[in-house]
Each structure stands twice: as C-alpha cells, then as structure tokens.
Design a protein around this motif. Sequence first.
Motif, PDB file in Angstrom:
ATOM      1  N   PRO A 208     112.357  27.409 -20.370  1.00 60.00           N
ATOM      2  CA  PRO A 208     110.713  27.104 -20.632  1.00 60.00           C
ATOM      3  C   PRO A 208     110.575  26.605 -22.699  1.00 60.00           C
ATOM      4  O   PRO A 208     110.686  27.933 -22.928  1.00 60.00           O
ATOM      5  CB  PRO A 208     109.320  27.314 -20.455  1.00 60.00           C
ATOM      6  CG  PRO A 208     110.264  28.701 -20.682  1.00 60.00           C
ATOM      7  CD  PRO A 208     111.797  29.066 -19.790  1.00 60.00           C
ATOM      8  N   ASP A 213     105.045  24.416 -21.271  1.00 61.30           N
ATOM      9  CA  ASP A 213     105.669  24.425 -20.257  1.00 61.30           C
ATOM     10  C   ASP A 213     105.903  25.782 -19.273  1.00 61.30           C
ATOM     11  O   ASP A 213     106.615  24.771 -18.054  1.00 61.30           O
ATOM     12  CB  ASP A 213     106.714  24.782 -20.731  1.00 61.30           C
ATOM     13  CG  ASP A 213     107.884  23.414 -21.676  1.00 61.30           C
ATOM     14  OD1 ASP A 213     107.102  22.308 -21.493  1.00 61.30           O
ATOM     15  OD2 ASP A 213     108.978  23.810 -22.166  1.00 61.30           O
ATOM     16  N   ARG A 216     104.610  23.569 -16.357  1.00 60.32           N
ATOM     17  CA  ARG A 216     105.912  22.763 -14.958  1.00 60.32           C
ATOM     18  C   ARG A 216     107.089  23.517 -14.315  1.00 60.32           C
ATOM     19  O   ARG A 216     106.976  23.280 -13.182  1.00 60.32           O
ATOM     20  CB  ARG A 216     106.431  21.690 -16.381  1.00 60.32           C
ATOM     21  CG  ARG A 216     105.246  21.175 -17.062  1.00 60.32           C
ATOM     22  CD  ARG A 216     106.762  20.161 -17.815  1.00 60.32           C
ATOM     23  NE  ARG A 216     107.616  19.304 -16.497  1.00 60.32           N
ATOM     24  CZ  ARG A 216     107.775  17.878 -17.474  1.00 60.32           C
ATOM     25  NH1 ARG A 216     108.123  18.075 -17.993  1.00 60.32           N
ATOM     26  NH2 ARG A 216     108.997  17.487 -16.629  1.00 60.32           N
ATOM     27  N   ARG A 231     114.292  23.351 -17.416  1.00 55.73           N
ATOM     28  CA  ARG A 231     113.316  23.997 -17.683  1.00 55.73           C
ATOM     29  C   ARG A 231     113.945  24.584 -16.703  1.00 55.73           C
ATOM     30  O   ARG A 231     113.590  26.304 -16.463  1.00 55.73           O
ATOM     31  CB  ARG A 231     112.075  23.484 -17.669  1.00 55.73           C
ATOM     32  CG  ARG A 231     111.810  22.701 -19.257  1.00 55.73           C
ATOM     33  CD  ARG A 231     110.192  22.295 -18.848  1.00 55.73           C
ATOM     34  NE  ARG A 231     110.045  21.775 -20.237  1.00 55.73           N
ATOM     35  CZ  ARG A 231     110.212  20.231 -20.259  1.00 55.73           C
ATOM     36  NH1 ARG A 231     110.786  20.107 -18.771  1.00 55.73           N
ATOM     37  NH2 ARG A 231     109.409  19.466 -20.778  1.00 55.73           N
TER      38      ARG A 231
END
Length: 282
Positions: A208, A213, A216, A231
């Motif tokens: 990330p 992030d 996600r 990521r």
Amino acid sequence: MDRHREAVAAELARHGWDEPLWFETTAEDPGVGMVKQALAEGADLVFSSGGDGTVRACAEGLLDTGVPLAVLPVGTGNLLVRNLSLPGTLAEAVAAGVEGDTRAIDAGVIDGRPFVVMAGIGLDAAMAESTSEGAKRRIGWLAYAGSIVKHLRDKPFDVTLRLDGRVTLRRRAMMVLVGNVGRLQGGLSLLPDARPDDGELDVLVLAPRRPSDWLRVVGHVLTRSRRYDRRVERYTAARVEVDVVPPVLHECDGDTIGHGSHMSIETRPGALLLRVPRGSES
C-alpha cells in the motif's frame, strides 16, 4: 497433561493400538529432537500434539524419512489443520492417524529452516511477535486481529524479489509472505490458489502506498480478487529470494526468527508424509 495422555491412549486402544511412546517438547527443543528419538526407537507413526510450532518442528524431523505425521490440534492457530481440513476433535484426529490415508505434501525451507504453512517478513512477523500468549489463550485467533491493526502504520521497506532466478520486482512494501498453503486465522485467504502438493510456493507482496490504500488491500483480500493490483501482488515459484532495506523481522510458521536483510526460500516437493482421513479429498 495426564488427562490428555489418558484420552489419547484410550482412543488408540479403541483402534487396537498399544500405549504409545511419549516425548515432551521443551523451550529449547520444540520437537525436532523428540522426533529423532522416536525414530531411533522404531516409531512408524508420529503424532504432533500441539500448535503450529510443534507441528513445524515435528515435520522438520520427519522430512524425507518415510514416516508419516498425524496431528492432534491443541494450539491456537492450527493453520495446517485448518488449511487441509484435518480433524479438529481428538477422536477423529486419532482415527485419521491410525486408519487414514497417507498423503505426500510439500515443505518450504527458509534459510535452511523447514516450514509447512508460511514464512514471511514485515507485517505478519510483527503481528506474530506482538501477540501475547495470554491473549491467545483468552480469545484465540482473534488476538491476532488487534495486533495487526496496531502495525498498519509501521514503516514500509524496500524489497527486491527474485522468483526462480528470473523475475525481479522492486517494491516499497509492508509485507512479503511465502506460503505452502494460503489461509490464515479466521479463514482469511491471502493466497487463494496455494496448494500444499503442487511443487511450488505462492508469494504475496503487500505494498500500500498510503494509509487509505489499506481499504483497497482489505477489499482485494476479502473478495479473493485475482485482478492485478500493484498494492496486492501474487506470484508462484519454486525458489524465492528476497532482499530488504532496512533489515526487518522474519517469521516461520508463526514463530519469529529474528531480523534480517535477506530471505532465501525454496520448496521440497512431497517431502512430508501426512495422515489424512480415509477417502479425504481435502
């Protein structure tokens, strides 16, 4: 311990087996020496009665010996048991050991140290180190959840990853995980395609770029998405070389093994014989 021994011996007797040999692990030797002693006394089946660390140590002593391992799960994680859907009760586990099928599975080796579940650096190692034994006894695998949240703000590190000597990746990552199987506590599947008998290791790189992030990353993992995302990257290889700057904490089957700047991992296909329930397709 006495009640546990009595229960195991009673189940073995139900299947026509005599009283087994017993070898207690120690802090200095979690099982490798005990397995070697059992083999020297002629054992043709070894039960590991403990958590992932005991299973790992017993597996190390049994690799390439032709003597199978059966697991009596009494630990917190029991990740090999969960990943392979092995029996969770004493009676079923004993039955699988003495009457079940024998299955050859792979083992991984990190810097000469065998493992059967996963090895990694970064976030997962920090989680393993900071989760107390007391918390694991009180709330089980949920203890790991609080620990991992605490480390989400740890600093990332520079990673150079080589797969089978060919593919090279450079990332600024939070974790590199190499697995023989893919599920963690709570059924969380980090490596959904990992199989313990395919002759390959599965690799996960979490990278990330900013705190936001992580949403996600979590969504990618929970949905078991196979879409490419820088990521959350997954790969397979028989040999994995990892170099990191600065040195970070390493773990092997849930036990931390110190800080380092290099990790070399390879697979040993079919090196461990494991007893599974008769007719099992898991």
